[in-house]
Design an enzyme around this catalytic site. Structure first.
Site, PDB file in Angstrom:
ATOM      1  N   LYS A 175       0.830  -1.211   0.000  1.00  0.00           N
ATOM      2  CA  LYS A 175       0.000   0.000   0.000  1.00  0.00           C
ATOM      3  C   LYS A 175       0.864   1.260   0.000  1.00  0.00           C
ATOM      4  CE  LYS A 175      -1.586  -1.681   3.732  1.00  0.00           C
ATOM      5  NZ  LYS A 175      -2.237  -1.975   5.020  1.00  0.00           N
ATOM      6  N   THR A 208      -6.701   8.807   9.787  1.00  0.00           N
ATOM      7  CA  THR A 208      -6.448   7.583   9.016  1.00  0.00           C
ATOM      8  C   THR A 208      -6.316   6.362   9.935  1.00  0.00           C
ATOM      9  OG1 THR A 208      -4.093   8.097   9.054  1.00  0.00           O
ATOM     10  CG2 THR A 208      -5.312   8.749   7.076  1.00  0.00           C
ATOM     11  N   GLY A 210      -7.063   3.042  11.240  1.00  0.00           N
ATOM     12  CA  GLY A 210      -7.832   1.891  10.756  1.00  0.00           C
ATOM     13  C   GLY A 210      -7.942   1.774   9.243  1.00  0.00           C
ATOM     14  N   THR A 211      -7.209   2.611   8.499  1.00  0.00           N
ATOM     15  CA  THR A 211      -7.329   2.526   7.025  1.00  0.00           C
ATOM     16  C   THR A 211      -6.868   1.157   6.511  1.00  0.00           C
ATOM     17  OG1 THR A 211      -5.194   3.647   6.838  1.00  0.00           O
ATOM     18  CG2 THR A 211      -7.145   4.986   6.480  1.00  0.00           C
ATOM     19  N   GLY A 212      -5.751   0.659   7.077  1.00  0.00           N
ATOM     20  CA  GLY A 212      -5.221  -0.632   6.621  1.00  0.00           C
ATOM     21  C   GLY A 212      -6.180  -1.771   6.927  1.00  0.00           C
ATOM     22  N   CYS A 213      -6.737  -1.754   8.143  1.00  0.00           N
ATOM     23  CA  CYS A 213      -7.689  -2.803   8.549  1.00  0.00           C
ATOM     24  C   CYS A 213      -8.912  -2.773   7.622  1.00  0.00           C
ATOM     25  CB  CYS A 213      -8.173  -2.579   9.981  1.00  0.00           C
ATOM     26  SG  CYS A 213      -6.873  -2.505  11.214  1.00  0.00           S
TER      27      CYS A 213
END
Ligand SMILES: Nc1ncnc2c1ncn2[C@@H]1O[C@H](COP(=O)(O)OP(=O)(O)O)[C@@H](O)[C@H]1O
Ligand SMILES: Cc1ncc(COP(=O)(O)O)c(N)n1
Length: 269
Positions: A175, A208, A210-213
């Protein structure tokens, strides 16, 4: 009609923006029945992590068995796995139940900088879990830790993705959120043959958490419906873009994203 079902094996975030909470909200928004196996309870808000309370290995194993033996998930996401023993246990369970749609989000640190994975667990992640992954979704710092290489450019990311495929992951999504050199955020997928770029407008925001989760949960939801990896990522990218753009503005630190923004847009467009 079969209802698609997804299991998330991850940590609980009391603040509701990341971890199990983000995963369940995302599954629900995408019309997928969500189930959970909790590795650790964290006390968290937008300012940071105030406590990490891991569950026992037995508690984790029993949760996975309960879901597996009765509810048959169509896809499984892993998030915060905390230590090497939990990673090995989860890997054994995946093999035992013959699960193939595995999406590994190799969570290492929270946005505030606190560790969510013990350092010595990285080896177990690479040797036990990574080879079982249909998709692994490291951010740039996580890809650096997993490969031991420094990542400054898109070409570096391509090299890192190739190395992770060589280690056994079928698809690697490195990402681009941490590369702030551009006003376009580019996520890079390598499927073992071809590189694919997924672009979105960079939003200048500190919200941002929790964006990855959320991104990995959306990929998991779409794969649980039988979609292929490319289509699943396409939808997940639109989902996270909406969630980041439609700010909630909670808390005085890194606030959560808006998990219902994607559907709100689709309904009112
Ligand atoms: N400021 C931003 N604007 C738009 N998209 C972003 C932004 N930050 C992250 N993203 C997207 O959110 C997802 C998660 O990215 P990233 O921040 O790299 O991972 P992580 O949350 O694991 O650190 C990716 O799809 C990325 O492109
Ligand atoms: C329980 C838990 N799991 C994962 C994250 C990482 O969050 P992010 O998606 O922002 O990297 C977190 N902060 N807390």
């Amino acid at each position: 009609m079969t209802v698609s079902r997804a299991l998330t094996i991850a940590g609980s975030d009391s603040g509701g923006g990341a971890g199990i909470q983000a995963d369940l909200k995302t599954f629900q928004e995408l019309g997928v029945f969500g189930m959970t196996a909790i590795t650790a309870v964290t006390a968290q808000n937008t300012l940071g992590v105030q406590g990490v309370y891991p569950l026992t290995l037995e508690a984790l194993k029993t949760q996975i068995d309960s879901v597996a033996e009765d509810l048959s998930p169509h896809a499984i996401k892993t998030g915060m796995l905390f230590n090497a023993d939990m990673i090995r246990l989860v890997s054994q369970q995946i093999v035992h139940y013959g699960w193939e749609n595995i999406i590994v989000d190799p969570v290492m640190v929270a946005k505030g900088g606190q560790s969510l994975l013990q350092e010595e667990a990285v080896e177990a992640l690479i040797t036990s879990l990574l080879p079982l992954a249909k998709v692994i979704t490291p951010n740039i710092p996580e890809a650096e830790v997993l490969t031991g290489m420094e990542i400054r450019t898109l070409d570096h990311r391509k090299d890192a993705a190739k190395r992770l495929v060589d280690l056994g992951a079928k698809n690697v999504m490195v990402k681009g959120g941490h590369d702030s050199t551009n006003d376009v955020v580019t996520d890079l997928l390598y499927d073992g043959h071809t590189f694919h770029l997924f672009e979105g407008e960079r939003k200048e925001t500190k919200h941002t958490h929790g964006t990855g989760c959320t991104f990995a949960a959306a990929i998991t939801a779409e794969i649980s419906k039988g979609n292929n990896v490319l289509d699943a990522i396409q939808t997940a990218k639109a989902f996270i873009q909406s969630a980041i753009e439609d700010q909630l503005g909670f808390g005085s630190g890194h606030g959560p994203t808006n998990h219902w923004a994607f559907n709100k847009r689709n309904v009112y467009r």
